[in-house]
Enzyme design. Structure first.
Site, mmCIF file in Angstrom:
data_model
loop_
_atom_site.group_PDB
_atom_site.id
_atom_site.type_symbol
_atom_site.label_atom_id
_atom_site.label_comp_id
_atom_site.label_asym_id
_atom_site.label_seq_id
_atom_site.Cartn_x
_atom_site.Cartn_y
_atom_site.Cartn_z
ATOM 1 N N GLU A 18 1.568 7.552 12.460
ATOM 2 C CA GLU A 18 1.712 6.825 11.192
ATOM 3 C C GLU A 18 2.590 7.574 10.202
ATOM 4 O OE1 GLU A 18 1.129 4.417 9.242
ATOM 5 O OE2 GLU A 18 -0.291 3.085 10.234
ATOM 6 N N ARG A 101 -11.721 5.657 3.486
ATOM 7 C CA ARG A 101 -10.779 6.760 3.672
ATOM 8 C C ARG A 101 -9.410 6.345 3.158
ATOM 9 N NH1 ARG A 101 -6.864 5.729 7.549
ATOM 10 N NH2 ARG A 101 -7.467 4.399 9.295
ATOM 11 N N ASN A 103 -5.517 5.677 3.405
ATOM 12 C CA ASN A 103 -4.610 5.226 4.456
ATOM 13 C C ASN A 103 -3.176 5.531 3.996
ATOM 14 O OD1 ASN A 103 -4.276 4.105 7.025
ATOM 15 N ND2 ASN A 103 -3.819 2.083 6.189
ATOM 16 N N GLU A 121 -13.433 1.389 9.878
ATOM 17 C CA GLU A 121 -13.095 0.403 10.898
ATOM 18 C C GLU A 121 -14.169 0.376 11.975
ATOM 19 O OE1 GLU A 121 -9.118 2.029 11.627
ATOM 20 O OE2 GLU A 121 -8.371 -0.023 11.461
ATOM 21 N N ASN A 154 -1.903 -0.659 3.017
ATOM 22 C CA ASN A 154 -0.908 -0.183 3.963
ATOM 23 C C ASN A 154 0.466 0.020 3.334
ATOM 24 O OD1 ASN A 154 -1.067 0.771 6.607
ATOM 25 N ND2 ASN A 154 -2.174 -1.055 7.251
ATOM 26 N N ASP A 204 2.068 -3.681 8.659
ATOM 27 C CA ASP A 204 1.518 -2.331 8.506
ATOM 28 C C ASP A 204 2.432 -1.518 7.585
ATOM 29 O OD1 ASP A 204 0.229 0.110 8.854
ATOM 30 O OD2 ASP A 204 -0.222 -0.236 10.942
#
Ligand code: BGC
Ligand code: CA
Length: 299
Positions: A18, A101, A103, A121, A154, A204
């Site tokens: 990521e 959390r 991201n 999740e 995101n 995303d």
């Protein structure tokens, strides 16, 4: 028109690769493995990867003006000393939500950090909805909540005139735009720029090119979309050999290469066999557009 080529350049085998960030000075690509709890830095000149363990899920890592990095680890924004791997907390978010959390995070043109949160999740991309928020962390470390009721905070980026903030809450299946006051960080007038179509997956991570085009990585879509934010028209689809494409940024000596990260977590056994490169990072060349340098946190 030059031909578009996709190659796997970093075999990081990430659970959730990521947040790629190109660092011009060293010609390196910084990215995280959220589930693998690591920050990686790939040197494009030597092909060497250096890594730091974060000890908890790490949503993003971005360069810091005074050196080192700032990362989102758990619900903490931490300073990372790259040489020692040491981490020191700078700020905390979502105090009252222990399942949340951090991201994605990104730095605006003035050096302010924007970072969002999400609930736990149950499995990849399945969360209790609306638990997350979008925060900013100013250079003086003041934390401000800008948006709430976010499901999976995101991708984000800013227009070159700094007046528009583009934002993705993955579960809305849209890419949104907001008016942005870069001096104060205040945002408003949220509207939809693009709604993903059936089969395109979940929006995303994203980046803007120097011409103002949006490049959106689609999780479970195995692709990156180029979208004209002014018309909402999808201009191009770049297909990758992995389905869980997570984020992208431009880099390379003149910012004409698009780097795309991917995840392997959540793939079924059969899918893993079909996509042995899942979790790795790719370089797309020949797109004929250029990106812009990344910003560093001023705090
Ligand atoms: C998150 C993942 C999530 C994915 C798809 C990523 O940014 O870190 O946990 O599954 O987006 O929405
Ligand atoms: Ca992401």
């Amino acid at each position: 028109m030059s031909s578009v080529k996709v190659e796997c350049v970093v075999k990081a085998n990430a659970l959730i690769g990521e947040g790629p960030v190109w660092e011009e000075l060293d010609q390196t690509l910084l990215f995280v493995d959220i589930g693998g709890q690591k920050i990686h830095r790939w040197n494009s000149l030597t092909n060497h990867v250096q890594s730091v363990d974060t000890g908890d899920m790490v949503g993003f890592a971005v360069p810091r003006r005074c050196g080192g990095y700032v990362a989102g680890v758990g619900r903490s924004v931490v300073a990372v000393d790259w040489l020692t791997g040491g981490m020191a907390s700078l700020a905390q978010v979502d105090h009252d939500k222990s399942n949340n959390r951090l991201n994605d995070g990104k730095v605006d043109p003035t050096g302010r950090l924007l970072a969002g949160t999400m609930g736990r999740e149950i499995r990849p991309a399945v969360v209790q909805e609306g638990q997350g928020s979008l925060f900013s962390v100013a250079p003086d470390l003041t934390v401000t909540r800008h948006l709430d009721q976010v499901s999976i905070s995101n991708g984000m980026d800013w227009s070159s005139d700094q007046k528009t903030f583009f934002y993705i809450d993955s579960l809305s299946l849209t890419v949104d735009a907001l008016d942005y006051d870069v001096t104060t960080g205040i945002m408003g007038n949220r509207r939809v720029v693009y709604r993903l179509e059936e089969g395109e997956g979940l929006p995303d991570g994203m980046t803007l090119d120097a011409g103002g085009g949006l490049w959106v990585a689609c999780y479970n879509g195995g692709r990156v979309l180029q979208i004209d934010p002014n018309t909402g028209v999808r201009l191009r689809t770049v297909t990758l050999p992995v389905s869980k494409t997570t984020s992208c940024c431009f880099g390379g000596s003149d910012y004409s290469d698009l780097y795309v990260t991917s995840a392997s977590l959540g793939l079924e056994q059969a899918e893993r066999l079909e996509q042995p490169l899942a979790g790795n990072t790719f370089r797309v060349t020949g797109l004929g557009v250029k990106g812009r340098p990344s910003n560093s946190f001023a705090g």
